[in-house]
Motif scaffolding. Structure first.
Motif, PDB file in Angstrom:
ATOM      1  N   ALA A   1       9.719  28.668  38.775  1.00 21.31           N
ATOM      2  CA  ALA A   1       9.285  28.067  37.517  1.00 21.31           C
ATOM      3  C   ALA A   1      10.415  27.971  36.498  1.00 21.31           C
ATOM      4  O   ALA A   1      10.492  27.003  35.743  1.00 21.31           O
ATOM      5  CB  ALA A   1       8.125  28.863  36.942  1.00 21.31           C
ATOM      6  N   ILE A   2      11.287  28.961  36.446  1.00 27.80           N
ATOM      7  CA  ILE A   2      12.350  28.945  35.445  1.00 27.80           C
ATOM      8  C   ILE A   2      13.317  27.799  35.683  1.00 27.80           C
ATOM      9  O   ILE A   2      13.843  27.209  34.737  1.00 27.80           O
ATOM     10  CB  ILE A   2      13.082  30.304  35.384  1.00 27.80           C
ATOM     11  N   TRP A   3      13.552  27.428  36.928  1.00 28.19           N
ATOM     12  CA  TRP A   3      14.515  26.369  37.210  1.00 28.19           C
ATOM     13  C   TRP A   3      13.978  24.999  36.831  1.00 28.19           C
ATOM     14  O   TRP A   3      14.747  24.083  36.554  1.00 28.19           O
ATOM     15  CB  TRP A   3      14.970  26.427  38.656  1.00 28.19           C
ATOM     16  N   LYS A   4      12.664  24.855  36.766  1.00 25.67           N
ATOM     17  CA  LYS A   4      12.099  23.618  36.229  1.00 25.67           C
ATOM     18  C   LYS A   4      12.491  23.473  34.765  1.00 25.67           C
ATOM     19  O   LYS A   4      12.870  22.399  34.316  1.00 25.67           O
ATOM     20  CB  LYS A   4      10.576  23.610  36.359  1.00 25.67           C
ATOM     21  N   GLN A   5      12.398  24.569  34.026  1.00 24.94           N
ATOM     22  CA  GLN A   5      12.770  24.541  32.613  1.00 24.94           C
ATOM     23  C   GLN A   5      14.269  24.327  32.435  1.00 24.94           C
ATOM     24  O   GLN A   5      14.702  23.610  31.532  1.00 24.94           O
ATOM     25  CB  GLN A   5      12.342  25.835  31.915  1.00 24.94           C
ATOM     26  N   VAL A   6      15.070  24.947  33.285  1.00 18.51           N
ATOM     27  CA  VAL A   6      16.524  24.798  33.194  1.00 18.51           C
ATOM     28  C   VAL A   6      16.916  23.347  33.443  1.00 18.51           C
ATOM     29  O   VAL A   6      17.696  22.764  32.683  1.00 18.51           O
ATOM     30  CB  VAL A   6      17.236  25.752  34.183  1.00 18.51           C
ATOM     31  N   LEU A   7      16.397  22.749  34.486  1.00 22.62           N
ATOM     32  CA  LEU A   7      16.721  21.362  34.782  1.00 22.62           C
ATOM     33  C   LEU A   7      16.215  20.444  33.673  1.00 22.62           C
ATOM     34  O   LEU A   7      16.925  19.514  33.253  1.00 22.62           O
ATOM     35  CB  LEU A   7      16.134  20.936  36.130  1.00 22.62           C
ATOM     36  N   ALA A   8      15.026  20.700  33.168  1.00 24.26           N
ATOM     37  CA  ALA A   8      14.487  19.884  32.080  1.00 24.26           C
ATOM     38  C   ALA A   8      15.382  19.982  30.839  1.00 24.26           C
ATOM     39  O   ALA A   8      15.658  18.966  30.188  1.00 24.26           O
ATOM     40  CB  ALA A   8      13.067  20.319  31.750  1.00 24.26           C
ATOM     41  N   CYS A   9      15.859  21.181  30.510  1.00 24.45           N
ATOM     42  CA  CYS A   9      16.763  21.359  29.361  1.00 24.45           C
ATOM     43  C   CYS A   9      18.074  20.625  29.560  1.00 24.45           C
ATOM     44  O   CYS A   9      18.569  19.957  28.653  1.00 24.45           O
ATOM     45  CB  CYS A   9      17.056  22.843  29.138  1.00 24.45           C
ATOM     46  N   LEU A  10      18.638  20.751  30.744  1.00 25.31           N
ATOM     47  CA  LEU A  10      19.918  20.092  31.013  1.00 25.31           C
ATOM     48  C   LEU A  10      19.814  18.579  30.918  1.00 25.31           C
ATOM     49  O   LEU A  10      20.676  17.919  30.328  1.00 25.31           O
ATOM     50  CB  LEU A  10      20.438  20.500  32.390  1.00 25.31           C
ATOM     51  N   VAL A  11      18.775  18.019  31.481  1.00 25.18           N
ATOM     52  CA  VAL A  11      18.611  16.571  31.452  1.00 25.18           C
ATOM     53  C   VAL A  11      18.316  16.098  30.030  1.00 25.18           C
ATOM     54  O   VAL A  11      18.876  15.093  29.570  1.00 25.18           O
ATOM     55  CB  VAL A  11      17.519  16.120  32.439  1.00 25.18           C
ATOM     56  N   ALA A  12      17.461  16.810  29.305  1.00 27.47           N
ATOM     57  CA  ALA A  12      17.136  16.424  27.928  1.00 27.47           C
ATOM     58  C   ALA A  12      18.377  16.482  27.041  1.00 27.47           C
ATOM     59  O   ALA A  12      18.642  15.560  26.263  1.00 27.47           O
ATOM     60  CB  ALA A  12      16.049  17.338  27.371  1.00 27.47           C
ATOM     61  N   TYR A  13      19.144  17.535  27.155  1.00 22.80           N
ATOM     62  CA  TYR A  13      20.358  17.690  26.356  1.00 22.80           C
ATOM     63  C   TYR A  13      21.388  16.628  26.726  1.00 22.80           C
ATOM     64  O   TYR A  13      22.025  16.032  25.852  1.00 22.80           O
ATOM     65  CB  TYR A  13      20.922  19.094  26.557  1.00 22.80           C
ATOM     66  N   GLY A  14      21.544  16.386  28.014  1.00 23.67           N
ATOM     67  CA  GLY A  14      22.490  15.363  28.462  1.00 23.67           C
ATOM     68  C   GLY A  14      22.114  13.980  27.965  1.00 23.67           C
ATOM     69  O   GLY A  14      22.982  13.198  27.550  1.00 23.67           O
ATOM     70  N   ALA A  15      20.841  13.650  27.984  1.00 23.33           N
ATOM     71  CA  ALA A  15      20.399  12.342  27.507  1.00 23.33           C
ATOM     72  C   ALA A  15      20.647  12.205  26.007  1.00 23.33           C
ATOM     73  O   ALA A  15      21.125  11.164  25.546  1.00 23.33           O
ATOM     74  CB  ALA A  15      18.920  12.139  27.828  1.00 23.33           C
TER      75      ALA A  15
END
Length: 97
Positions: free
Chosen positions: A64-78
């Motif tokens: 579950a934590i890696w879903k949040q990590v990937l979501a944060c990375l993509v949101a920040y990158g965008a």
């Protein structure tokens, strides 16, 4: 839970958005404000879409934590990608006016 990434990054997005809005200080006319609003809205929307894509696209086996990590990375990158592209375009456009 899927919107946690955006909630965690909202303060940082606000700081980056304020810096984009405030600098350079001049010229400050209606066309520039319109451009800045459009860029900040585009950054927020693309960040939200990227967050959703990152959260839903993460592997369920990763945890579950890696879903949040990937979501944060993509949101920040965008968000950074939109501001990073708009900054030199705005500078070039302001010089031409």
């Amino acid at each position: 839970m899927p919107h946690l990434a955006l909630i965690l990054f909202l303060p940082w997005f606000a700081v980056l958005g304020a810096l984009f809005w405030l600098f350079p200080r001049q010229p400050r006319h209606a066309a520039r404000r319109g451009f800045d609003v459009a860029v900040l809205l585009a950054a927020a929307v693309l960040s939200f879409l990227g967050m959703r894509w990152g959260y839903l696209g993460a592997s369920p086996e990763a945890g579950a934590i890696w879903k949040q990590v990937l979501a944060c990375l993509v949101a920040y990158g965008a968000f950074l990608a939109v501001l990073g592209l708009a900054w030199p375009l705005r500078a070039r456009w302001l010089r031409a006016i």
